[in-house]
Design a protein around this motif. Structure first.
Motif, PDB file in Angstrom:
ATOM      1  N   VAL A  90       0.853  -1.191   0.000  1.00  0.00           N
ATOM      2  CA  VAL A  90       0.000   0.000   0.000  1.00  0.00           C
ATOM      3  C   VAL A  90       0.884   1.235   0.000  1.00  0.00           C
ATOM      4  O   VAL A  90       1.886   1.303   0.730  1.00  0.00           O
ATOM      5  CB  VAL A  90      -0.936   0.034   1.234  1.00  0.00           C
ATOM      6  CG1 VAL A  90      -1.764   1.319   1.246  1.00  0.00           C
ATOM      7  CG2 VAL A  90      -1.858  -1.182   1.244  1.00  0.00           C
ATOM      8  N   LYS A 221      -3.365   0.476  -3.738  1.00  0.00           N
ATOM      9  CA  LYS A 221      -2.972  -0.922  -3.555  1.00  0.00           C
ATOM     10  C   LYS A 221      -1.971  -1.245  -4.665  1.00  0.00           C
ATOM     11  O   LYS A 221      -2.313  -1.270  -5.835  1.00  0.00           O
ATOM     12  CB  LYS A 221      -4.206  -1.826  -3.617  1.00  0.00           C
ATOM     13  CG  LYS A 221      -5.152  -1.612  -2.447  1.00  0.00           C
ATOM     14  CD  LYS A 221      -6.408  -2.447  -2.545  1.00  0.00           C
ATOM     15  CE  LYS A 221      -7.383  -1.880  -3.553  1.00  0.00           C
ATOM     16  NZ  LYS A 221      -8.698  -2.588  -3.522  1.00  0.00           N
ATOM     17  N   ALA A 231      -3.749  -5.736   1.886  1.00  0.00           N
ATOM     18  CA  ALA A 231      -3.850  -4.413   1.271  1.00  0.00           C
ATOM     19  C   ALA A 231      -5.305  -4.006   1.099  1.00  0.00           C
ATOM     20  O   ALA A 231      -5.683  -2.857   1.376  1.00  0.00           O
ATOM     21  CB  ALA A 231      -3.130  -4.406  -0.075  1.00  0.00           C
ATOM     22  N   ASP A 232      -6.131  -4.930   0.636  1.00  0.00           N
ATOM     23  CA  ASP A 232      -7.554  -4.628   0.480  1.00  0.00           C
ATOM     24  C   ASP A 232      -8.173  -4.220   1.813  1.00  0.00           C
ATOM     25  O   ASP A 232      -8.924  -3.245   1.901  1.00  0.00           O
ATOM     26  CB  ASP A 232      -8.297  -5.840  -0.081  1.00  0.00           C
ATOM     27  CG  ASP A 232      -7.940  -6.144  -1.528  1.00  0.00           C
ATOM     28  OD1 ASP A 232      -7.344  -5.269  -2.187  1.00  0.00           O
ATOM     29  OD2 ASP A 232      -8.264  -7.252  -1.994  1.00  0.00           O
TER      30      ASP A 232
END
Length: 255
Positions: A90, A221, A231-232
């Protein structure tokens, strides 16, 4: 490549001032579905250090299987590392050039604006200045054009069609704010976060034109990282009500 990875979980356990540092990127976490796990590598703007120091432990508490390693620095430096293939999950920055470079070829999904930082008018209590139209004829301190505070202040004034001849041009926001405190300036144009960080003795006056062109902190991302699940989850967390509250306490506007 010489980088500092800040182990925020370690700092929260050992106390302030004892954060560990590595000189390499931590390995990414797992790829796939399910709850976040492994190490999540985040590159973030220096200005977000205070807010992320609060938010990262909350994220790790919500997802016990993941550990977040944050590296702080300038957007251009981060973008250079990512473009060179560094494993970053990220990237969070208000640097529009760096954000565009990363987005052009190293992004998964759509970037998300998570916070905004506008220029404001810093004034003392009891001032006669109520807004941007009161600045002409007032003693106004501006930051130098060589730093973001100065460039954005002038852009905000131009957007408002306000002509200000500064009483002082200062090398940093702290100096400009001190002029207001000591009475050698009636107002200073700085970022709202600068006013909040400086204490409670000055007020921050917003104006519409500055709000419209505020710096935007964008979370990306990054495709060079392998911890896609983490990351999501992290980018989603940065848009949560808790994160918005922490950003607001630092002077950042909601998106």
């Amino acid at each position: 490549m010489h980088q500092h990875v800040v182990r925020l979980r370690a700092r929260t356990r050992r106390g302030a001032g004892s954060a560990g540092h590595d000189h390499q990127h931590a390995a990414g976490g797992p790829v796939g579905s399910g709850a976040p796990g492994g190490t999540l590598v985040v590159h973030a703007a220096d200005e977000l250090r205070a807010t992320l120091t609060q938010l990262v432990p909350k994220f790790e508490e919500a997802f016990p299987g993941v550990r977040v390693a944050v590296e702080y620095g300038r957007g251009a430096e981060h973008a250079g590392h990512i473009l060179a293939g560094a494993p970053v999950d990220v990237f969070v920055s208000a640097d529009t050039v760096a954000t565009a470079q990363v987005t052009a070829g190293h992004v998964r999904g759509a970037p998300a604006v998570v916070a905004r930082n506008p220029i404001v008018i810093a004034v003392p209590p009891g001032t006669g200045i109520a807004g941007v139209t009161d600045l002409p004829g007032s003693r106004v301190a501006l930051c130098a054009e060589t730093i973001p505070c100065g460039r954005m202040s002038r852009a905000a004034l131009a957007a408002a069609s306000i002509d200000v001849r500064p009483a002082a041009v200062d090398p940093d926001p702290a100096t400009a704010l001190n002029r207001v405190r000591t009475g050698t300036a009636d107002a200073a144009l700085v970022y709202r976060t600068d006013v909040v960080a400086s204490g409670n003795d000055l007020r921050a006056l917003d104006f519409a034109q500055a709000l419209r062109i505020a710096d935007e902190y964008t979370a990306i991302k990054v495709s060079t990282g392998s911890n896609t699940v983490g990351a999501d989850a992290f980018v989603g967390f940065l848009g949560s009500a808790l994160a918005r509250h922490v950003f607001a306490d630092a002077g950042l506007s909601p998106t």
